[in-house]
Design a protein around this motif. Structure first.
Motif, PDB file in Angstrom:
ATOM      1  N   ARG A  19       0.874  -1.233  -0.150  1.00 59.79           N
ATOM      2  CA  ARG A  19      -0.074   0.028  -0.052  1.00 59.79           C
ATOM      3  C   ARG A  19       1.003   1.214   0.171  1.00 59.79           C
ATOM      4  O   ARG A  19       1.939   1.315   0.732  1.00 59.79           O
ATOM      5  CB  ARG A  19      -0.994  -0.047   1.216  1.00 59.79           C
ATOM      6  N   TRP A  20       0.475   2.067  -0.831  1.00 60.28           N
ATOM      7  CA  TRP A  20       1.459   3.419  -0.927  1.00 60.28           C
ATOM      8  C   TRP A  20       0.630   4.497  -0.995  1.00 60.28           C
ATOM      9  O   TRP A  20      -0.656   4.561  -1.388  1.00 60.28           O
ATOM     10  CB  TRP A  20       2.382   3.289  -2.123  1.00 60.28           C
ATOM     11  N   VAL A  41       5.288   3.812   1.916  1.00 59.22           N
ATOM     12  CA  VAL A  41       5.109   2.517   1.116  1.00 59.22           C
ATOM     13  C   VAL A  41       4.798   1.529   2.575  1.00 59.22           C
ATOM     14  O   VAL A  41       5.790   1.417   3.580  1.00 59.22           O
ATOM     15  CB  VAL A  41       5.794   1.963   0.344  1.00 59.22           C
ATOM     16  N   GLU A  42       3.861   0.484   2.352  1.00 56.85           N
ATOM     17  CA  GLU A  42       4.188  -0.511   3.565  1.00 56.85           C
ATOM     18  C   GLU A  42       3.510  -1.850   2.903  1.00 56.85           C
ATOM     19  O   GLU A  42       2.777  -1.744   1.854  1.00 56.85           O
ATOM     20  CB  GLU A  42       3.255  -0.079   4.740  1.00 56.85           C
ATOM     21  N   HIS A  43       3.762  -2.808   3.621  1.00 55.36           N
ATOM     22  CA  HIS A  43       2.966  -4.269   3.163  1.00 55.36           C
ATOM     23  C   HIS A  43       1.645  -4.234   3.556  1.00 55.36           C
ATOM     24  O   HIS A  43       1.215  -3.526   4.693  1.00 55.36           O
ATOM     25  CB  HIS A  43       3.887  -5.160   4.025  1.00 55.36           C
ATOM     26  N   LEU A  51       8.067   2.279   4.551  1.00 55.98           N
ATOM     27  CA  LEU A  51       9.348   2.827   3.607  1.00 55.98           C
ATOM     28  C   LEU A  51       8.939   3.991   3.318  1.00 55.98           C
ATOM     29  O   LEU A  51       7.955   4.625   2.810  1.00 55.98           O
ATOM     30  CB  LEU A  51       9.395   1.879   2.480  1.00 55.98           C
ATOM     31  N   VAL A  52       9.811   5.036   3.647  1.00 58.52           N
ATOM     32  CA  VAL A  52       9.592   6.661   3.103  1.00 58.52           C
ATOM     33  C   VAL A  52      10.732   6.899   2.169  1.00 58.52           C
ATOM     34  O   VAL A  52      11.650   6.730   2.117  1.00 58.52           O
ATOM     35  CB  VAL A  52       9.836   7.495   4.413  1.00 58.52           C
ATOM     36  N   ILE A  53      10.043   7.105   0.917  1.00 60.40           N
ATOM     37  CA  ILE A  53      10.686   7.494  -0.096  1.00 60.40           C
ATOM     38  C   ILE A  53      10.749   9.160  -0.635  1.00 60.40           C
ATOM     39  O   ILE A  53       9.598   9.489  -0.686  1.00 60.40           O
ATOM     40  CB  ILE A  53      10.121   6.937  -1.511  1.00 60.40           C
ATOM     41  N   THR A  54      11.941   9.815  -0.787  1.00 61.15           N
ATOM     42  CA  THR A  54      11.912  11.116  -0.996  1.00 61.15           C
ATOM     43  C   THR A  54      12.502  11.233  -2.334  1.00 61.15           C
ATOM     44  O   THR A  54      13.501  10.601  -2.679  1.00 61.15           O
ATOM     45  CB  THR A  54      13.206  11.840   0.049  1.00 61.15           C
ATOM     46  N   MET A  89      12.833  -4.303   5.284  1.00 65.49           N
ATOM     47  CA  MET A  89      12.103  -5.741   5.455  1.00 65.49           C
ATOM     48  C   MET A  89      10.619  -5.310   5.902  1.00 65.49           C
ATOM     49  O   MET A  89      10.410  -4.892   7.006  1.00 65.49           O
ATOM     50  CB  MET A  89      12.784  -6.338   6.559  1.00 65.49           C
ATOM     51  N   PRO A  90       9.914  -5.070   5.088  1.00 63.54           N
ATOM     52  CA  PRO A  90       8.559  -4.559   5.168  1.00 63.54           C
ATOM     53  C   PRO A  90       7.464  -5.229   6.215  1.00 63.54           C
ATOM     54  O   PRO A  90       6.778  -4.626   6.923  1.00 63.54           O
ATOM     55  CB  PRO A  90       7.680  -4.673   3.914  1.00 63.54           C
TER      56      PRO A  90
END
Length: 109
Positions: A19-20, A41-43, A51-54, A89-90
């Motif tokens: 899921r994002w 983003v997460e599982h 997960l944090v994407i910049t 490791m989500p």
């Protein structure tokens, strides 16, 4: 902490569903184009480490109209694969995993 489901999207990458979510309104610094767009983003089934994407682009709703590209699912999938390779490791609990893709971002000032 799990992502808010409202406004989030599902994506399947290599057989695993995630899921994002992109923040709808920019933060103050993103609105001024001082900092780049980020999304999380997460599982989808077993949320653990987020997960944090910049990114290297401005938030699309910034206050100066600086053009940014939309966040496309193909880019999200590529970033998920990159993070997994880098050790994300989500399904395991823990602090957010940061993936910095901001190289090339140019602030408005």
């Amino acid at each position: 902490m799990a992502l808010v489901k409202k406004g989030s999207r599902l994506i399947t990458v290599d057989g695993t569903t995630y899921r994002w979510r992109l923040r709808g309104r920019p933060t103050y610094d993103q609105g001024l184009v001082h900092s780049p767009l980020a999304y999380a983003v997460e599982h989808a089934e077993t949320p653990g480490t987020t997960l944090v994407i910049t990114t290297n682009q401005p938030h699309p709703s910034n206050w100066f109209g600086s053009q940014g590209s939309p966040v496309l699912p193909a880019r999200v999938a590529d970033n998920i694969r990159t993070a997994l390779t880098a050790g994300w490791m989500p399904e395991n609990p823990g602090s957010p995993f940061h993936l910095d893709q901001s190289a090339g971002f140019v602030s408005s000032h």
